[in-house]
Design an enzyme around this catalytic site. Structure first.
Site, PDB file in Angstrom:
ATOM      1  N   GLY A  44       0.460   1.877   9.944  1.00  0.00           N
ATOM      2  CA  GLY A  44       1.148   1.997   8.657  1.00  0.00           C
ATOM      3  C   GLY A  44       1.805   3.338   8.406  1.00  0.00           C
ATOM      4  O   GLY A  44       2.762   3.447   7.646  1.00  0.00           O
ATOM      5  N   GLU A  99      -0.731   9.148   5.310  1.00  0.00           N
ATOM      6  CA  GLU A  99      -1.090   7.741   5.066  1.00  0.00           C
ATOM      7  C   GLU A  99       0.022   6.986   4.343  1.00  0.00           C
ATOM      8  O   GLU A  99       0.839   7.578   3.648  1.00  0.00           O
ATOM      9  CB  GLU A  99      -2.354   7.692   4.191  1.00  0.00           C
ATOM     10  CG  GLU A  99      -3.612   7.274   4.914  1.00  0.00           C
ATOM     11  CD  GLU A  99      -3.617   5.816   5.356  1.00  0.00           C
ATOM     12  OE1 GLU A  99      -2.617   5.308   5.897  1.00  0.00           O
ATOM     13  OE2 GLU A  99      -4.657   5.167   5.161  1.00  0.00           O
ATOM     14  N   ASP A 103      -6.131   2.799  -1.035  1.00  0.00           N
ATOM     15  CA  ASP A 103      -6.523   1.704  -1.928  1.00  0.00           C
ATOM     16  C   ASP A 103      -7.995   1.878  -2.313  1.00  0.00           C
ATOM     17  O   ASP A 103      -8.313   2.611  -3.242  1.00  0.00           O
ATOM     18  CB  ASP A 103      -6.253   0.378  -1.205  1.00  0.00           C
ATOM     19  CG  ASP A 103      -6.605  -0.845  -2.041  1.00  0.00           C
ATOM     20  OD1 ASP A 103      -6.812  -0.697  -3.255  1.00  0.00           O
ATOM     21  OD2 ASP A 103      -6.671  -1.950  -1.482  1.00  0.00           O
ATOM     22  N   PHE A 152      -0.684  -6.182  -4.177  1.00  0.00           N
ATOM     23  CA  PHE A 152      -0.534  -6.137  -2.724  1.00  0.00           C
ATOM     24  C   PHE A 152       0.935  -5.913  -2.391  1.00  0.00           C
ATOM     25  O   PHE A 152       1.793  -6.692  -2.781  1.00  0.00           O
ATOM     26  CB  PHE A 152      -1.041  -7.432  -2.085  1.00  0.00           C
ATOM     27  CG  PHE A 152      -1.054  -7.347  -0.591  1.00  0.00           C
ATOM     28  CD1 PHE A 152      -2.062  -6.655   0.073  1.00  0.00           C
ATOM     29  CD2 PHE A 152      -0.045  -7.934   0.157  1.00  0.00           C
ATOM     30  CE1 PHE A 152      -2.064  -6.543   1.455  1.00  0.00           C
ATOM     31  CE2 PHE A 152      -0.044  -7.834   1.549  1.00  0.00           C
ATOM     32  CZ  PHE A 152      -1.048  -7.144   2.191  1.00  0.00           C
ATOM     33  N   VAL A 153       1.208  -4.817  -1.690  1.00  0.00           N
ATOM     34  CA  VAL A 153       2.594  -4.471  -1.390  1.00  0.00           C
ATOM     35  C   VAL A 153       2.856  -4.449   0.121  1.00  0.00           C
ATOM     36  O   VAL A 153       1.927  -4.282   0.914  1.00  0.00           O
ATOM     37  CB  VAL A 153       2.969  -3.096  -2.013  1.00  0.00           C
ATOM     38  CG1 VAL A 153       2.994  -3.185  -3.521  1.00  0.00           C
ATOM     39  CG2 VAL A 153       2.011  -1.999  -1.553  1.00  0.00           C
ATOM     40  N   ASP A 159       1.931  -3.743   5.923  1.00  0.00           N
ATOM     41  CA  ASP A 159       2.142  -5.079   6.493  1.00  0.00           C
ATOM     42  C   ASP A 159       1.387  -6.179   5.774  1.00  0.00           C
ATOM     43  O   ASP A 159       0.447  -5.931   5.008  1.00  0.00           O
ATOM     44  CB  ASP A 159       1.684  -5.100   7.952  1.00  0.00           C
ATOM     45  CG  ASP A 159       0.148  -5.129   8.065  1.00  0.00           C
ATOM     46  OD1 ASP A 159      -0.498  -4.238   7.482  1.00  0.00           O
ATOM     47  OD2 ASP A 159      -0.393  -6.060   8.700  1.00  0.00           O
TER      48      ASP A 159
HETATM   49  P1  IMP Z   1      -8.465   1.536   1.941  1.00  0.00           P
HETATM   50  O1  IMP Z   1      -9.496   1.901   2.956  1.00  0.00           O
HETATM   51  O2  IMP Z   1      -8.890   0.360   1.114  1.00  0.00           O
HETATM   52  O3  IMP Z   1      -8.008   2.693   1.098  1.00  0.00           O
HETATM   53  O4  IMP Z   1      -7.243   0.938   2.696  1.00  0.00           O
HETATM   54  C1  IMP Z   1      -6.308   1.650   3.349  1.00  0.00           C
HETATM   55  C2  IMP Z   1      -5.513   0.734   4.239  1.00  0.00           C
HETATM   56  O5  IMP Z   1      -5.514  -0.637   3.777  1.00  0.00           O
HETATM   57  C3  IMP Z   1      -4.073   1.179   4.237  1.00  0.00           C
HETATM   58  O6  IMP Z   1      -3.837   2.151   5.193  1.00  0.00           O
HETATM   59  C4  IMP Z   1      -3.358  -0.119   4.500  1.00  0.00           C
HETATM   60  O7  IMP Z   1      -3.269  -0.331   5.881  1.00  0.00           O
HETATM   61  C5  IMP Z   1      -4.240  -1.188   3.888  1.00  0.00           C
HETATM   62  N1  IMP Z   1      -3.744  -1.569   2.555  1.00  0.00           N
HETATM   63  C6  IMP Z   1      -4.241  -1.224   1.337  1.00  0.00           C
HETATM   64  N2  IMP Z   1      -3.519  -1.745   0.340  1.00  0.00           N
HETATM   65  C7  IMP Z   1      -2.521  -2.443   0.932  1.00  0.00           C
HETATM   66  C8  IMP Z   1      -1.388  -3.189   0.421  1.00  0.00           C
HETATM   67  O8  IMP Z   1      -1.150  -3.336  -0.791  1.00  0.00           O
HETATM   68  N3  IMP Z   1      -0.577  -3.739   1.371  1.00  0.00           N
HETATM   69  C9  IMP Z   1      -0.786  -3.620   2.702  1.00  0.00           C
HETATM   70  N4  IMP Z   1      -1.807  -2.921   3.215  1.00  0.00           N
HETATM   71  C10 IMP Z   1      -2.654  -2.334   2.341  1.00  0.00           C
END
Ligand code: IMP
Length: 179
Positions: A44, A99, A103, A152-153, A159
């Site tokens: 990403g 990054e 999320d 969700f984006v 992706d």
């Molecule tokens: P976290 O560990 O939940 O903060 O997630 C981080 C990773 O989840 C990001 O680097 C993305 O690859 C994926 N991710 C989180 N939100 C989204 C979204 O809205 N769309 C696509 N991928 C996401």
């Protein structure tokens, strides 16, 4: 053709460029005289990290890790898996993690702790997007391009089932695509 699957544009290509310029300048000011190691979390990070480092006018070293917490769906699994680790030492280094989005914060938290355990001098996070409403661990990225709602984006590195990473903007997918 890809545009047809997008409900609405959340961050336009022009806005992303402005974010990268501003963040790149800020990072250059903050790290002037240092040689930070910019670590991208594949896949990403690719478009934003590429744009961000070209907006920095100080020397940087680039490195990548492949880390996943999502396994093809739209909900975070909570599992963080390292499928490609760094091939250099981080001991004594100032690190900027580049990054696409933060999320739940789990991925960044695990990686930050790992890098500190390995002897990094400092670890800061530079993210294009921040979804603070999704947070399940305590964590605030130091450099945030744009705060977005808990949606969700896709696009600009993000992706859905490995698709849409190459969209030049960030948008919300039509529900019909994943329902
Ligand atoms: P976290 O560990 O939940 O903060 O997630 C981080 C990773 O989840 C990001 O680097 C993305 O690859 C994926 N991710 C989180 N939100 C989204 C979204 O809205 N769309 C696509 N991928 C996401």
């Amino acid at each position: 053709m890809l545009d047809n699957d997008i409900e609405k544009v959340l961050v336009s290509a022009e806005e992303i460029k402005e974010i990268a310029e501003k963040m790149g300048k800020q990072l250059s000011d903050d790290y002037r005289g240092q040689f930070p190691l910019v670590i991208g979390l594949l896949k990403g990070c690719v478009p934003f990290m590429g744009m961000l480092v070209t907006e920095m006018d100080i020397h940087v070293e680039l490195a990548f890790m492949d880390v996943s917490s999502y396994h093809g769906g739209i909900e975070s699994s909570g599992d963080v898996k390292i499928s490609k680790d760094l091939d250099i030492s981080v001991s004594g280094r100032d690190i900027i993690i580049a990054e696409d989005i933060v999320d739940t914060g789990r991925t960044i938290k695990v990686i930050t702790e790992l890098l500190k355990y390995r002897g990094a001098k400092s670890v800061k996070i530079a993210t294009l997007l921040d979804k603070p409403a999704g947070r399940v661990v305590e964590l605030s990225p130091e450099y945030v391009g744009k705060v977005i709602p808990k949606e969700f984006v896709v696009g600009f590195g993000l992706d859905f089932n490995e698709k849409y990473r190459n969209l030049p903007y960030v948008g919300v997918l039509k529900q019909s695509v994943y329902k």
